[in-house]
Scaffold this active site. Structure first.
Site, PDB file in Angstrom:
ATOM      1  N   GLU A  81      -6.204   1.464  -4.274  1.00 24.40           N
ATOM      2  CA  GLU A  81      -5.358   0.928  -3.209  1.00 24.40           C
ATOM      3  C   GLU A  81      -4.679  -0.362  -3.630  1.00 24.40           C
ATOM      4  O   GLU A  81      -5.161  -1.096  -4.502  1.00 24.40           O
ATOM      5  CB  GLU A  81      -6.194   0.650  -1.952  1.00 24.40           C
ATOM      6  CG  GLU A  81      -7.265  -0.413  -2.162  1.00 24.40           C
ATOM      7  CD  GLU A  81      -8.032  -0.783  -0.894  1.00 24.40           C
ATOM      8  OE1 GLU A  81      -7.496  -0.587   0.222  1.00 24.40           O
ATOM      9  OE2 GLU A  81      -9.160  -1.302  -1.020  1.00 24.40           O
ATOM     10  N   CYS A 113       0.818  -1.221   0.000  1.00 28.15           N
ATOM     11  CA  CYS A 113       0.000   0.000   0.000  1.00 28.15           C
ATOM     12  C   CYS A 113       0.845   1.261   0.000  1.00 28.15           C
ATOM     13  O   CYS A 113       0.590   2.205  -0.770  1.00 28.15           O
ATOM     14  CB  CYS A 113      -0.968  -0.018   1.181  1.00 28.15           C
ATOM     15  SG  CYS A 113      -0.210   0.048   2.829  1.00 28.15           S
ATOM     16  N   HIS A 148      -2.364   1.075   6.954  1.00 29.42           N
ATOM     17  CA  HIS A 148      -2.845   1.034   5.574  1.00 29.42           C
ATOM     18  C   HIS A 148      -3.088   2.451   5.080  1.00 29.42           C
ATOM     19  O   HIS A 148      -3.508   3.331   5.850  1.00 29.42           O
ATOM     20  CB  HIS A 148      -4.133   0.212   5.462  1.00 29.42           C
ATOM     21  CG  HIS A 148      -4.548  -0.029   4.030  1.00 29.42           C
ATOM     22  ND1 HIS A 148      -3.761  -0.718   3.131  1.00 29.42           N
ATOM     23  CD2 HIS A 148      -5.673   0.331   3.347  1.00 29.42           C
ATOM     24  CE1 HIS A 148      -4.384  -0.780   1.951  1.00 29.42           C
ATOM     25  NE2 HIS A 148      -5.535  -0.132   2.063  1.00 29.42           N
TER      26      HIS A 148
END
Length: 293
Positions: free
Chosen positions: A177, A103, A165
């Site tokens: 993402e 990420c 994240h």
């Protein structure tokens, strides 16, 4: 930032240093083909509401990687790389054989490629980035956000050190993402759950002057010189990887590093000083798109 291995080959304008990404998996370093349905999904990966050009460029850079696999620890400002085997096992147990992004590296890639913004490593460090031009609390929700803003999730949403994240907002409640091992870079609905920790804006700040091109340096304690040689004391030193805006380049004294040699130097107007191109993180020794002084 990891240094890439480089191979010297002759080319017009000087030697070329061809980057070969260090990998730990078997097989050639080629990107996996997009999964079925990626083309349809790509139509939805774009700024979905009005956004400044710089913010839209960040979104578009991220969307260019749609369909690339998630790989834990994978990715850099230059593109996908082989990751690391996730120590917890599961779908990420063999991520050293998967070339892709996690990420934070997808976000880092999009910021650099889209807007010349160098973000730090790690989602928690990106969440705390001192260069943010605005911040938004979880209580504010999505209303004040624009495409290109970074969305955060943490185990303790009030503590940015817990952020695990990060994703890029597209607008209209959507985001792009790199979510987890076993998935591809994707468009998702924003998850306003109990771990949502707010957002930050990275665009709208410092921009390269119009007559320069932005690169990033590698290494530590890199000397900037008053002329293209090492004969005089440094004007200053760069403590670590640093974005630099190059105005022009010329041939000067040959510099040796990591077993390679390069006589190209670049002028940095911000510092009124020169840097050997051997310390600029680009595959080419003679920088592309930069005029000769």
């Amino acid at each position: 930032m990891r240094r890439t291995n480089r191979t010297l080959v002759p080319a017009a304008g000087g030697l070329l240093l061809v980057a070969v990404l260090t990998t730990t998996g078997a097989g050639p370093a080629t990107a996996a083909p997009p999964a079925a349905g990626t083309a349809a999904a790509a139509a939805d990966c774009r700024p979905l509401t009005n956004a400044p050009a710089q913010a839209a460029a960040v979104v578009n850079a991220a969307c260019s990687q749609l369909g690339v696999p998630y790989s834990w620890g994978g990715g850099s400002i230059h593109g996908p790389t082989y990751g690391q085997d996730y120590p917890g096992g599961g779908p990420g147990a063999h991520d050293s054989q998967v070339r892709g992004f996690d990420c934070s590296h997808l976000v880092q890639y999009a910021a650099w490629q889209g807007a010349g913004i160098l973000l730090p490593e790690g989602s928690w460090n990106q969440a705390k980035w001192s260069g943010a031009t605005d911040r938004f609390s979880r209580a504010q929700g999505l209303a004040p956000l624009q495409p290109g803003d970074l969305l955060l999730w943490g185990s303790d949403p009030d503590n940015l050190n817990s952020v695990h994240h990060i994703a890029i907002y597209l607008g209209n409640g959507k985001m792009v993402e790199a979510r987890e091992s076993g998935t591809l870079v994707m468009v998702s609905d924003v998850r306003l759950n109990g771990q949502y920790a707010g957002a930050l804006r990275i665009t709208g700040g410092d921009r390269p002057p119009g007559n320069t091109k932005r690169f990033v340096t590698w290494g530590t304690d890199v000397s900037l010189r008053p002329d293209p040689s090492t004969g005089k004391p440094p004007v200053t030193r760069l403590p670590g990887p640093t974005p630099v805006d190059v105005q022009c380049q010329k041939h000067g004294q040959t510099v040796h590093a990591e077993g390679h040699s390069n006589d190209a130097w670049s002028y940095l107007p911000k510092y009124k000083a020169w840097i050997s191109n051997i310390y600029i993180d680009d595959p080419a020794a003679w920088l592309p798109g930069v005029p000769e002084c």
